[in-house]
Design a protein around this motif. Structure first.
Motif, PDB file in Angstrom:
ATOM      1  N   PHE A 182       0.832  -1.202   0.000  1.00  0.00           N
ATOM      2  CA  PHE A 182       0.000   0.000   0.000  1.00  0.00           C
ATOM      3  C   PHE A 182       0.871   1.258   0.000  1.00  0.00           C
ATOM      4  O   PHE A 182       0.510   2.263  -0.619  1.00  0.00           O
ATOM      5  CB  PHE A 182      -0.938   0.000   1.208  1.00  0.00           C
ATOM      6  CG  PHE A 182      -2.192  -0.819   1.001  1.00  0.00           C
ATOM      7  CD1 PHE A 182      -2.345  -1.631  -0.105  1.00  0.00           C
ATOM      8  CD2 PHE A 182      -3.220  -0.775   1.939  1.00  0.00           C
ATOM      9  CE1 PHE A 182      -3.501  -2.388  -0.294  1.00  0.00           C
ATOM     10  CE2 PHE A 182      -4.381  -1.512   1.760  1.00  0.00           C
ATOM     11  CZ  PHE A 182      -4.515  -2.323   0.654  1.00  0.00           C
ATOM     12  N   GLU A 183       1.995   1.210   0.696  1.00  0.00           N
ATOM     13  CA  GLU A 183       2.914   2.345   0.695  1.00  0.00           C
ATOM     14  C   GLU A 183       3.442   2.591  -0.719  1.00  0.00           C
ATOM     15  O   GLU A 183       3.530   3.743  -1.176  1.00  0.00           O
ATOM     16  CB  GLU A 183       4.066   2.082   1.658  1.00  0.00           C
ATOM     17  CG  GLU A 183       5.058   3.219   1.779  1.00  0.00           C
ATOM     18  CD  GLU A 183       6.176   2.935   2.771  1.00  0.00           C
ATOM     19  OE1 GLU A 183       7.139   3.715   2.814  1.00  0.00           O
ATOM     20  OE2 GLU A 183       6.081   1.921   3.495  1.00  0.00           O
ATOM     21  N   ALA A 223      -2.831   4.790  -6.436  1.00  0.00           N
ATOM     22  CA  ALA A 223      -3.340   3.865  -5.409  1.00  0.00           C
ATOM     23  C   ALA A 223      -4.409   2.927  -5.959  1.00  0.00           C
ATOM     24  O   ALA A 223      -5.468   2.739  -5.360  1.00  0.00           O
ATOM     25  CB  ALA A 223      -3.874   4.650  -4.212  1.00  0.00           C
ATOM     26  N   THR A 224      -4.116   2.292  -7.080  1.00  0.00           N
ATOM     27  CA  THR A 224      -5.099   1.448  -7.754  1.00  0.00           C
ATOM     28  C   THR A 224      -5.630   0.345  -6.851  1.00  0.00           C
ATOM     29  O   THR A 224      -6.848   0.170  -6.694  1.00  0.00           O
ATOM     30  CB  THR A 224      -4.466   0.828  -9.014  1.00  0.00           C
ATOM     31  OG1 THR A 224      -3.978   1.866  -9.853  1.00  0.00           O
ATOM     32  CG2 THR A 224      -5.484  -0.012  -9.765  1.00  0.00           C
ATOM     33  N   VAL A 225      -4.734  -0.425  -6.254  1.00  0.00           N
ATOM     34  CA  VAL A 225      -5.164  -1.553  -5.435  1.00  0.00           C
ATOM     35  C   VAL A 225      -5.734  -1.072  -4.106  1.00  0.00           C
ATOM     36  O   VAL A 225      -6.665  -1.675  -3.565  1.00  0.00           O
ATOM     37  CB  VAL A 225      -3.991  -2.533  -5.213  1.00  0.00           C
ATOM     38  CG1 VAL A 225      -4.433  -3.727  -4.374  1.00  0.00           C
ATOM     39  CG2 VAL A 225      -3.451  -3.019  -6.563  1.00  0.00           C
ATOM     40  N   VAL A 226      -5.209   0.018  -3.597  1.00  0.00           N
ATOM     41  CA  VAL A 226      -5.761   0.594  -2.368  1.00  0.00           C
ATOM     42  C   VAL A 226      -7.248   0.885  -2.546  1.00  0.00           C
ATOM     43  O   VAL A 226      -8.073   0.565  -1.671  1.00  0.00           O
ATOM     44  CB  VAL A 226      -5.010   1.880  -1.979  1.00  0.00           C
ATOM     45  CG1 VAL A 226      -5.727   2.590  -0.828  1.00  0.00           C
ATOM     46  CG2 VAL A 226      -3.579   1.562  -1.573  1.00  0.00           C
ATOM     47  N   PHE A 227      -7.628   1.459  -3.678  1.00  0.00           N
ATOM     48  CA  PHE A 227      -9.030   1.777  -3.932  1.00  0.00           C
ATOM     49  C   PHE A 227      -9.875   0.517  -4.119  1.00  0.00           C
ATOM     50  O   PHE A 227     -11.053   0.504  -3.772  1.00  0.00           O
ATOM     51  CB  PHE A 227      -9.166   2.695  -5.149  1.00  0.00           C
ATOM     52  CG  PHE A 227      -9.020   4.156  -4.810  1.00  0.00           C
ATOM     53  CD1 PHE A 227     -10.088   4.883  -4.316  1.00  0.00           C
ATOM     54  CD2 PHE A 227      -7.801   4.801  -4.958  1.00  0.00           C
ATOM     55  CE1 PHE A 227      -9.960   6.223  -3.988  1.00  0.00           C
ATOM     56  CE2 PHE A 227      -7.651   6.139  -4.632  1.00  0.00           C
ATOM     57  CZ  PHE A 227      -8.734   6.860  -4.141  1.00  0.00           C
ATOM     58  N   VAL A 228      -9.288  -0.535  -4.662  1.00  0.00           N
ATOM     59  CA  VAL A 228     -10.023  -1.799  -4.780  1.00  0.00           C
ATOM     60  C   VAL A 228     -10.470  -2.269  -3.401  1.00  0.00           C
ATOM     61  O   VAL A 228     -11.635  -2.663  -3.201  1.00  0.00           O
ATOM     62  CB  VAL A 228      -9.162  -2.873  -5.472  1.00  0.00           C
ATOM     63  CG1 VAL A 228      -9.795  -4.257  -5.337  1.00  0.00           C
ATOM     64  CG2 VAL A 228      -8.978  -2.533  -6.949  1.00  0.00           C
ATOM     65  N   GLU A 239      -7.717   4.319   5.409  1.00  0.00           N
ATOM     66  CA  GLU A 239      -6.803   5.282   6.020  1.00  0.00           C
ATOM     67  C   GLU A 239      -5.864   5.876   4.977  1.00  0.00           C
ATOM     68  O   GLU A 239      -5.568   7.083   5.003  1.00  0.00           O
ATOM     69  CB  GLU A 239      -6.006   4.599   7.136  1.00  0.00           C
ATOM     70  CG  GLU A 239      -6.855   4.209   8.340  1.00  0.00           C
ATOM     71  CD  GLU A 239      -6.096   3.357   9.336  1.00  0.00           C
ATOM     72  OE1 GLU A 239      -4.903   3.049   9.082  1.00  0.00           O
ATOM     73  OE2 GLU A 239      -6.683   2.984  10.374  1.00  0.00           O
ATOM     74  N   VAL A 240      -5.382   5.054   4.045  1.00  0.00           N
ATOM     75  CA  VAL A 240      -4.491   5.538   2.990  1.00  0.00           C
ATOM     76  C   VAL A 240      -5.237   6.494   2.064  1.00  0.00           C
ATOM     77  O   VAL A 240      -4.716   7.556   1.687  1.00  0.00           O
ATOM     78  CB  VAL A 240      -3.898   4.364   2.189  1.00  0.00           C
ATOM     79  CG1 VAL A 240      -3.109   4.877   0.977  1.00  0.00           C
ATOM     80  CG2 VAL A 240      -2.997   3.510   3.072  1.00  0.00           C
ATOM     81  N   VAL A 241      -6.474   6.144   1.702  1.00  0.00           N
ATOM     82  CA  VAL A 241      -7.278   7.018   0.840  1.00  0.00           C
ATOM     83  C   VAL A 241      -7.483   8.365   1.515  1.00  0.00           C
ATOM     84  O   VAL A 241      -7.357   9.430   0.890  1.00  0.00           O
ATOM     85  CB  VAL A 241      -8.626   6.361   0.500  1.00  0.00           C
ATOM     86  CG1 VAL A 241      -9.562   7.369  -0.176  1.00  0.00           C
ATOM     87  CG2 VAL A 241      -8.415   5.157  -0.414  1.00  0.00           C
ATOM     88  N   PRO A 275      -2.447  11.238  -1.554  1.00  0.00           N
ATOM     89  CA  PRO A 275      -1.152  10.925  -2.158  1.00  0.00           C
ATOM     90  C   PRO A 275      -0.050  11.777  -1.551  1.00  0.00           C
ATOM     91  O   PRO A 275      -0.313  12.821  -0.947  1.00  0.00           O
ATOM     92  CB  PRO A 275      -1.356  11.277  -3.632  1.00  0.00           C
ATOM     93  CG  PRO A 275      -2.373  12.370  -3.595  1.00  0.00           C
ATOM     94  CD  PRO A 275      -3.298  12.034  -2.463  1.00  0.00           C
ATOM     95  N   PRO A 276       1.212  11.368  -1.707  1.00  0.00           N
ATOM     96  CA  PRO A 276       2.313  12.201  -1.218  1.00  0.00           C
ATOM     97  C   PRO A 276       2.418  13.489  -2.024  1.00  0.00           C
ATOM     98  O   PRO A 276       2.097  13.528  -3.213  1.00  0.00           O
ATOM     99  CB  PRO A 276       3.545  11.313  -1.423  1.00  0.00           C
ATOM    100  CG  PRO A 276       3.155  10.368  -2.513  1.00  0.00           C
ATOM    101  CD  PRO A 276       1.693  10.125  -2.338  1.00  0.00           C
ATOM    102  N   SER A 277       2.850  14.540  -1.377  1.00  0.00           N
ATOM    103  CA  SER A 277       3.037  15.822  -2.070  1.00  0.00           C
ATOM    104  C   SER A 277       4.230  15.732  -3.014  1.00  0.00           C
ATOM    105  O   SER A 277       5.180  14.988  -2.769  1.00  0.00           O
ATOM    106  CB  SER A 277       3.266  16.939  -1.054  1.00  0.00           C
ATOM    107  OG  SER A 277       2.167  17.067  -0.182  1.00  0.00           O
ATOM    108  N   LEU A 278       4.186  16.513  -4.075  1.00  0.00           N
ATOM    109  CA  LEU A 278       5.335  16.591  -4.967  1.00  0.00           C
ATOM    110  C   LEU A 278       6.454  17.365  -4.286  1.00  0.00           C
ATOM    111  O   LEU A 278       6.215  18.304  -3.531  1.00  0.00           O
ATOM    112  CB  LEU A 278       4.953  17.293  -6.273  1.00  0.00           C
ATOM    113  CG  LEU A 278       3.893  16.623  -7.154  1.00  0.00           C
ATOM    114  CD1 LEU A 278       3.739  17.401  -8.453  1.00  0.00           C
ATOM    115  CD2 LEU A 278       4.221  15.171  -7.435  1.00  0.00           C
TER     116      LEU A 278
END
Length: 241
Positions: free
Chosen positions: A80-81, A89-94, A117-119, A123-126
């Motif tokens: 997930f990281e 985060a394709t699989v995270v959303f699944v 929690e990840v959603v 996403p990380p900032s640029l």
């Protein structure tokens, strides 16, 4: 039985047949969201014992294309990281938004909680370098778009495609929102910024239908103004093998 129910039943059978030792499974994608078409594939996340390892497979089952996201349960936090770092985060959303097919001992429920929690984290900032590079690339694409004659349709269309993709990446990043590819690009773009996202998408459509790049260029200039302006001379980058 509805099409969604039939797809869920097929997904459940597939997991039982191919992964009898699975700890659980979830059905994601368009089918889980009720957006499926007759040609939609099945996106299935399968949790496996740690001894099984992780991977990705594409198969055909009962005439339907199936994309399998296979993850050993112990690999989930690290995976997930990695998935979050891609900003899609394709699989995270699944796991966060999918329909649970089976859940032995609560493994899928715990995985879903982590995915949610990840959603929510986003996403990380640029980095500063990534922002500079992104602005420079988008500025170059914009210059090429404005410099390409409408008669050169192949070049104009290809450049417009690059412009939209880069603009979507930077728009979502500006809002700290998830990005996407394929059909998820316009969805994520509109979620992040309904007004500017629509202007970018409408501008792209105008290039495709009318060979007129002006609306897309105007939308890109609005975006660049939001993120520090165009970047041409003065840009530098270093690279080491």
């Amino acid at each position: 039985m509805s099409d969604q129910e039939a797809a869920m039943a097929q997904a459940g059978r597939l997991v039982e047949e191919l992964f009898p030792h699975a700890l659980g499974a979830v059905l994601g994608g368009s089918v889980a969201q009720g957006r499926a078409t007759p040609a939609s594939d099945l996106d299935i996340g399968v949790l496996l014992p740690d001894s099984a390892g992780s991977g990705r497979q594409v198969i055909r089952h009962d005439g339907r294309l199936v994309e399998l996201f296979l993850n050993a349960v112990g690999d989930i936090p690290r995976f997930f990281e990695w998935d979050r770092a891609r900003r899609r985060a394709t699989v995270v959303f699944v796991y966060a938004h999918g329909v649970i097919l089976d859940d032995l001992d609560g493994h899928v429920a715990r995985t879903r909680q982590l995915a949610e929690e990840v959603v929510a984290l986003g996403p990380p900032s640029l980095t500063a370098d990534q922002w500079r590079h992104g602005r420079y690339v988008l500025t170059c694409y914009l210059d090429d778009l404005m410099d390409t004659r409408a008669a050169s349709r192949h070049e104009q269309l290809v450049i417009a495609d690059h412009v939209l993709r880069q603009a979507a990446e930077l728009t979502t990043a500006h809002h700290g929102a998830w990005t996407g590819i394929g059909k998820w690009l316009p969805r994520r773009l509109l979620e992040a910024d309904p007004e500017l996202g629509k202007a970018l998408l409408d501008g792209y459509q105008t290039v495709a239908e009318q060979a007129d790049a002006a609306p897309l260029a105007a939308a890109v200039k609005r975006l660049l103004d939001l993120i520090g302006g165009p970047l041409r001379e003065g840009y530098s980058n270093s690279w080491q093998a």
